[in-house]
Design a protein around this motif. Structure first.
Motif, PDB file in Angstrom:
ATOM      1  N   GLY A  22      44.256  59.637  44.799  1.00  0.00           N
ATOM      2  CA  GLY A  22      43.971  59.612  43.628  1.00  0.00           C
ATOM      3  C   GLY A  22      42.735  59.876  43.497  1.00  0.00           C
ATOM      4  N   VAL A  23      42.315  60.826  41.568  1.00  0.00           N
ATOM      5  CA  VAL A  23      41.254  60.625  41.311  1.00  0.00           C
ATOM      6  C   VAL A  23      40.841  59.509  40.544  1.00  0.00           C
ATOM      7  CG1 VAL A  23      41.174  63.265  41.821  1.00  0.00           C
ATOM      8  CG2 VAL A  23      42.264  62.561  39.838  1.00  0.00           C
ATOM      9  N   VAL A  24      39.587  59.629  39.786  1.00  0.00           N
ATOM     10  CA  VAL A  24      39.049  58.185  39.664  1.00  0.00           C
ATOM     11  C   VAL A  24      38.984  58.683  38.195  1.00  0.00           C
ATOM     12  CG1 VAL A  24      36.850  56.918  38.902  1.00  0.00           C
ATOM     13  CG2 VAL A  24      38.192  56.996  41.748  1.00  0.00           C
ATOM     14  N   SER A  25      39.361  58.158  36.884  1.00  0.00           N
ATOM     15  CA  SER A  25      39.521  58.118  35.463  1.00  0.00           C
ATOM     16  C   SER A  25      39.166  57.160  34.657  1.00  0.00           C
ATOM     17  CB  SER A  25      40.266  59.782  34.836  1.00  0.00           C
ATOM     18  OG  SER A  25      42.002  58.478  34.924  1.00  0.00           O
ATOM     19  N   LYS A  26      38.833  57.409  33.619  1.00  0.00           N
ATOM     20  CA  LYS A  26      39.103  56.840  32.325  1.00  0.00           C
ATOM     21  C   LYS A  26      40.598  56.112  32.304  1.00  0.00           C
ATOM     22  CE  LYS A  26      40.991  59.376  28.364  1.00  0.00           C
ATOM     23  NZ  LYS A  26      40.364  59.897  26.943  1.00  0.00           N
ATOM     24  N   ALA A  27      42.003  56.176  32.973  1.00  0.00           N
ATOM     25  CA  ALA A  27      42.697  55.987  33.280  1.00  0.00           C
ATOM     26  C   ALA A  27      42.767  54.741  34.567  1.00  0.00           C
ATOM     27  CB  ALA A  27      44.138  56.425  32.879  1.00  0.00           C
ATOM     28  N   SER A  28      41.591  54.676  35.512  1.00  0.00           N
ATOM     29  CA  SER A  28      41.937  53.740  36.628  1.00  0.00           C
ATOM     30  C   SER A  28      41.722  52.891  36.084  1.00  0.00           C
ATOM     31  CB  SER A  28      41.219  54.608  37.091  1.00  0.00           C
ATOM     32  OG  SER A  28      40.911  56.679  37.881  1.00  0.00           O
ATOM     33  N   ASP A  29      42.812  51.303  36.907  1.00  0.00           N
ATOM     34  CA  ASP A  29      42.811  50.797  36.773  1.00  0.00           C
ATOM     35  C   ASP A  29      41.377  49.902  37.789  1.00  0.00           C
ATOM     36  OD1 ASP A  29      42.642  47.597  37.365  1.00  0.00           O
ATOM     37  OD2 ASP A  29      44.499  47.479  37.790  1.00  0.00           O
ATOM     38  N   LEU A  30      40.601  49.566  37.090  1.00  0.00           N
ATOM     39  CA  LEU A  30      38.402  49.032  37.751  1.00  0.00           C
ATOM     40  C   LEU A  30      39.191  48.253  39.317  1.00  0.00           C
ATOM     41  CD1 LEU A  30      35.996  49.239  34.609  1.00  0.00           C
ATOM     42  CD2 LEU A  30      36.369  50.639  36.618  1.00  0.00           C
ATOM     43  N   GLN A  31      40.100  47.618  39.282  1.00  0.00           N
ATOM     44  CA  GLN A  31      40.325  46.365  40.114  1.00  0.00           C
ATOM     45  C   GLN A  31      40.832  47.176  41.305  1.00  0.00           C
ATOM     46  OE1 GLN A  31      40.011  45.166  36.492  1.00  0.00           O
ATOM     47  NE2 GLN A  31      37.689  45.078  37.599  1.00  0.00           N
ATOM     48  N   ASN A  32      41.570  48.910  41.097  1.00  0.00           N
ATOM     49  CA  ASN A  32      42.218  49.199  41.951  1.00  0.00           C
ATOM     50  C   ASN A  32      42.094  50.908  41.913  1.00  0.00           C
ATOM     51  OD1 ASN A  32      44.191  49.437  44.404  1.00  0.00           O
ATOM     52  ND2 ASN A  32      45.764  49.085  43.402  1.00  0.00           N
ATOM     53  N   LEU A  33      40.240  51.311  42.444  1.00  0.00           N
ATOM     54  CA  LEU A  33      40.400  52.877  42.151  1.00  0.00           C
ATOM     55  C   LEU A  33      41.017  53.946  43.148  1.00  0.00           C
ATOM     56  CD1 LEU A  33      36.701  52.078  40.664  1.00  0.00           C
ATOM     57  CD2 LEU A  33      38.515  53.141  39.039  1.00  0.00           C
ATOM     58  N   ASP A  93      24.773  45.405  43.862  1.00  0.00           N
ATOM     59  CA  ASP A  93      26.284  45.582  42.468  1.00  0.00           C
ATOM     60  C   ASP A  93      27.153  44.822  43.234  1.00  0.00           C
ATOM     61  OD1 ASP A  93      24.397  47.467  41.238  1.00  0.00           O
ATOM     62  OD2 ASP A  93      23.720  48.549  43.196  1.00  0.00           O
ATOM     63  N   LYS A  94      28.584  44.756  42.619  1.00  0.00           N
ATOM     64  CA  LYS A  94      29.610  43.886  43.145  1.00  0.00           C
ATOM     65  C   LYS A  94      30.759  44.794  43.453  1.00  0.00           C
ATOM     66  CE  LYS A  94      29.499  39.654  40.922  1.00  0.00           C
ATOM     67  NZ  LYS A  94      30.186  38.470  40.025  1.00  0.00           N
ATOM     68  N   VAL A  95      30.992  45.796  44.329  1.00  0.00           N
ATOM     69  CA  VAL A  95      31.775  46.402  44.139  1.00  0.00           C
ATOM     70  C   VAL A  95      32.165  46.214  45.670  1.00  0.00           C
ATOM     71  CG1 VAL A  95      32.001  48.716  44.888  1.00  0.00           C
ATOM     72  CG2 VAL A  95      30.208  48.467  43.047  1.00  0.00           C
ATOM     73  N   GLN A 116      36.033  34.743  51.496  1.00  0.00           N
ATOM     74  CA  GLN A 116      36.156  35.974  52.210  1.00  0.00           C
ATOM     75  C   GLN A 116      35.073  37.294  50.798  1.00  0.00           C
ATOM     76  OE1 GLN A 116      36.660  37.571  55.113  1.00  0.00           O
ATOM     77  NE2 GLN A 116      37.040  35.372  55.617  1.00  0.00           N
ATOM     78  N   ILE A 117      35.322  37.254  49.785  1.00  0.00           N
ATOM     79  CA  ILE A 117      34.738  38.168  48.895  1.00  0.00           C
ATOM     80  C   ILE A 117      33.447  37.835  48.901  1.00  0.00           C
ATOM     81  CG2 ILE A 117      33.942  39.222  46.722  1.00  0.00           C
ATOM     82  CD1 ILE A 117      37.321  38.974  45.927  1.00  0.00           C
ATOM     83  N   GLU A 118      32.882  36.577  48.368  1.00  0.00           N
ATOM     84  CA  GLU A 118      31.190  36.088  48.010  1.00  0.00           C
ATOM     85  C   GLU A 118      30.044  35.685  49.526  1.00  0.00           C
ATOM     86  OE1 GLU A 118      31.632  32.599  45.723  1.00  0.00           O
ATOM     87  OE2 GLU A 118      32.064  33.516  44.318  1.00  0.00           O
ATOM     88  N   GLU A 135      38.737  40.998  38.795  1.00  0.00           N
ATOM     89  CA  GLU A 135      37.977  40.914  37.398  1.00  0.00           C
ATOM     90  C   GLU A 135      36.909  39.711  37.222  1.00  0.00           C
ATOM     91  OE1 GLU A 135      39.956  43.093  33.342  1.00  0.00           O
ATOM     92  OE2 GLU A 135      41.144  41.746  35.039  1.00  0.00           O
ATOM     93  N   GLU A 136      37.661  38.830  37.503  1.00  0.00           N
ATOM     94  CA  GLU A 136      37.202  37.473  37.464  1.00  0.00           C
ATOM     95  C   GLU A 136      36.052  37.276  37.941  1.00  0.00           C
ATOM     96  OE1 GLU A 136      40.777  34.528  37.531  1.00  0.00           O
ATOM     97  OE2 GLU A 136      41.013  35.359  35.720  1.00  0.00           O
ATOM     98  N   LEU A 137      36.073  37.589  38.816  1.00  0.00           N
ATOM     99  CA  LEU A 137      34.824  37.341  39.570  1.00  0.00           C
ATOM    100  C   LEU A 137      33.988  38.696  39.250  1.00  0.00           C
ATOM    101  CD1 LEU A 137      35.939  36.505  42.782  1.00  0.00           C
ATOM    102  CD2 LEU A 137      34.575  35.445  41.384  1.00  0.00           C
ATOM    103  N   ASP A 138      33.767  39.312  38.242  1.00  0.00           N
ATOM    104  CA  ASP A 138      33.331  41.072  38.153  1.00  0.00           C
ATOM    105  C   ASP A 138      33.031  41.859  39.026  1.00  0.00           C
ATOM    106  OD1 ASP A 138      31.536  41.562  35.757  1.00  0.00           O
ATOM    107  OD2 ASP A 138      29.848  41.050  36.319  1.00  0.00           O
ATOM    108  N   TYR A 139      34.241  41.887  39.395  1.00  0.00           N
ATOM    109  CA  TYR A 139      33.996  43.269  41.189  1.00  0.00           C
ATOM    110  C   TYR A 139      34.422  44.066  40.407  1.00  0.00           C
ATOM    111  CZ  TYR A 139      31.436  40.380  44.189  1.00  0.00           C
ATOM    112  OH  TYR A 139      30.512  39.266  44.826  1.00  0.00           O
ATOM    113  N   ILE A 140      34.030  45.568  40.623  1.00  0.00           N
ATOM    114  CA  ILE A 140      35.270  47.084  40.477  1.00  0.00           C
ATOM    115  C   ILE A 140      34.842  47.155  41.837  1.00  0.00           C
ATOM    116  CG2 ILE A 140      34.808  49.554  40.643  1.00  0.00           C
ATOM    117  CD1 ILE A 140      32.910  48.961  37.891  1.00  0.00           C
ATOM    118  N   ALA A 141      36.977  47.429  41.928  1.00  0.00           N
ATOM    119  CA  ALA A 141      37.010  47.622  43.496  1.00  0.00           C
ATOM    120  C   ALA A 141      37.937  48.555  43.743  1.00  0.00           C
ATOM    121  CB  ALA A 141      37.858  46.287  43.595  1.00  0.00           C
TER     122      ALA A 141
END
Length: 330
Positions: A202-213, A171-173, A155-157, A190-196
């Motif tokens: 909520g607000v995005v910050s350094k504490a956010s999960d890059l695969q569940n922003l 860009d892999k978003v 589905q993603i690819e 994460e293994e497929l190298d996507y940010i999601a």
């Protein structure tokens, strides 16, 4: 000395490097209110951001600055899911007028099938550029929780390949359909190298999960100006970074949060969470708190929204979790 340190901590927290990402769907007076904002109200959003000198960033810039922990103050990103026609007819002219960028997440099969409600590839090529960029919302907009690992990857690819072929997107978003994921999908993405991105607020910050922003939904009552103004001025709850399993295995689910620094009694008293039927909040100590709904969660997707006043009267800390019960069909 202690007072000086506390003042530094307050100053740092009120200038937390974070960004409010907003989620839109329809820009129309005629579509379902639950996923729509009127063009008139959307223009009021853009006017507010312009008059109050918010930095409305392209999505790619947000992600670059997030990795460098270099997000500016008063930062906002505009996103929309599904690539509906109203983006082309109603939103894009306003984005040009106010010179503000937006990211559009595309479920590509609907475009290939020429659904009337959706933009065409030609329309996307026409508006792609300074104010609009297109990203991955999977091919079929399926519930990923109903698929196996190979099907999720397909589905993603497939969608990424269609976006590249039609628009040159590299860009892999990704934005999860319905904001749904689980620990296995988060790891796979994460293994497929996507940010999601999900659909929890909520607000995005350094504490956010890059695969569940997180993103703040902007539709119906949530898009009204009072709610909008509150959310674009929100701060990230100062929590220790932790990946949470969003799947309900015990209903109601228990949410455990750990704060970066000790919270005073007044801060603990100001901390509040919301769910259908209310919640119980139990502070285990001055950093750790448990939140559980008073009643079982009854929908496929449910949220715990937690807020806490900051030292500024105009700003609140915010954290949200979307709980998912895959046994409830849609």
């Amino acid at each position: 000395m202690l007072k000086f340190v506390l003042l530094i901590l307050i100053s740092v927290s009120l200038n937390a490097k974070s960004c409010a990402v907003l989620l839109y769907h329809h820009f129309s007076d005629e579509m379902p209110k639950s996923t729509s904002i009127s063009p008139k109200l959307f223009e009021q959003h853009l006017q507010y951001l312009q008059v109050n000198e918010f930095k409305v960033l392209p999505l790619k810039t947000l992600l670059s600055k997030l990795k460098d922990n270099d997000l500016p103050d008063r930062c906002v990103v505009l996103t929309t899911d599904d690539a509906y026609q109203s983006i082309y007819t109603n939103a894009y002219p306003l984005l040009k007028k106010y010179q503000m960028p937006m990211a559009v997440f595309v479920a590509t099969q609907a475009i290939d099938k020429n659904y009337k409600a959706m933009m065409s590839w030609n329309q996307m090529r026409e508006i792609q550029g300074e104010y609009v960029k297109f990203y991955n919302h999977t091919a079929a907009h399926s519930h990923l929780l109903d698929l196996n690992k190979a099907q999720v990857k397909t589905q993603i690819e497939q969608a990424q390949n269609s976006l590249y072929q039609a628009l040159g997107t590299t860009d892999k978003v990704l934005a999860y359909p319905y904001g749904e994921s689980n620990l296995s999908i988060l790891k796979q993405v994460e293994e497929l190298d996507y940010i999601a991105f999900g659909q929890q607020s909520g607000v995005v910050s350094k504490a956010s999960d890059l695969q569940n922003l997180p993103r703040f939904p902007m539709a119906a009552n949530f898009a009204k100006m009072k709610s909008f103004q509150l959310k674009v001025n929100t701060l990230p709850m100062p929590l220790v970074k932790k990946r949470i399993n969003p799947i309900i295995d015990k209903n109601p689910p228990m949410l455990n949060l750990t704060f970066e620094i000790s919270q005073s009694k007044p801060q603990q008293d100001g901390f509040n969470c919301f769910a259908n039927g209310g919640v119980d909040i139990n502070w285990k100590d001055d950093k750790n708190v448990e939140i559980v709904a008073k009643k079982p969660l009854m929908h496929r997707r449910n949220k715990y929204n937690c807020t806490m006043p900051s030292q500024s009267k105009e700003k609140y800390y915010w954290h949200s979790v979307q709980w998912i019960n895959p046994s409830i069909a849609e």
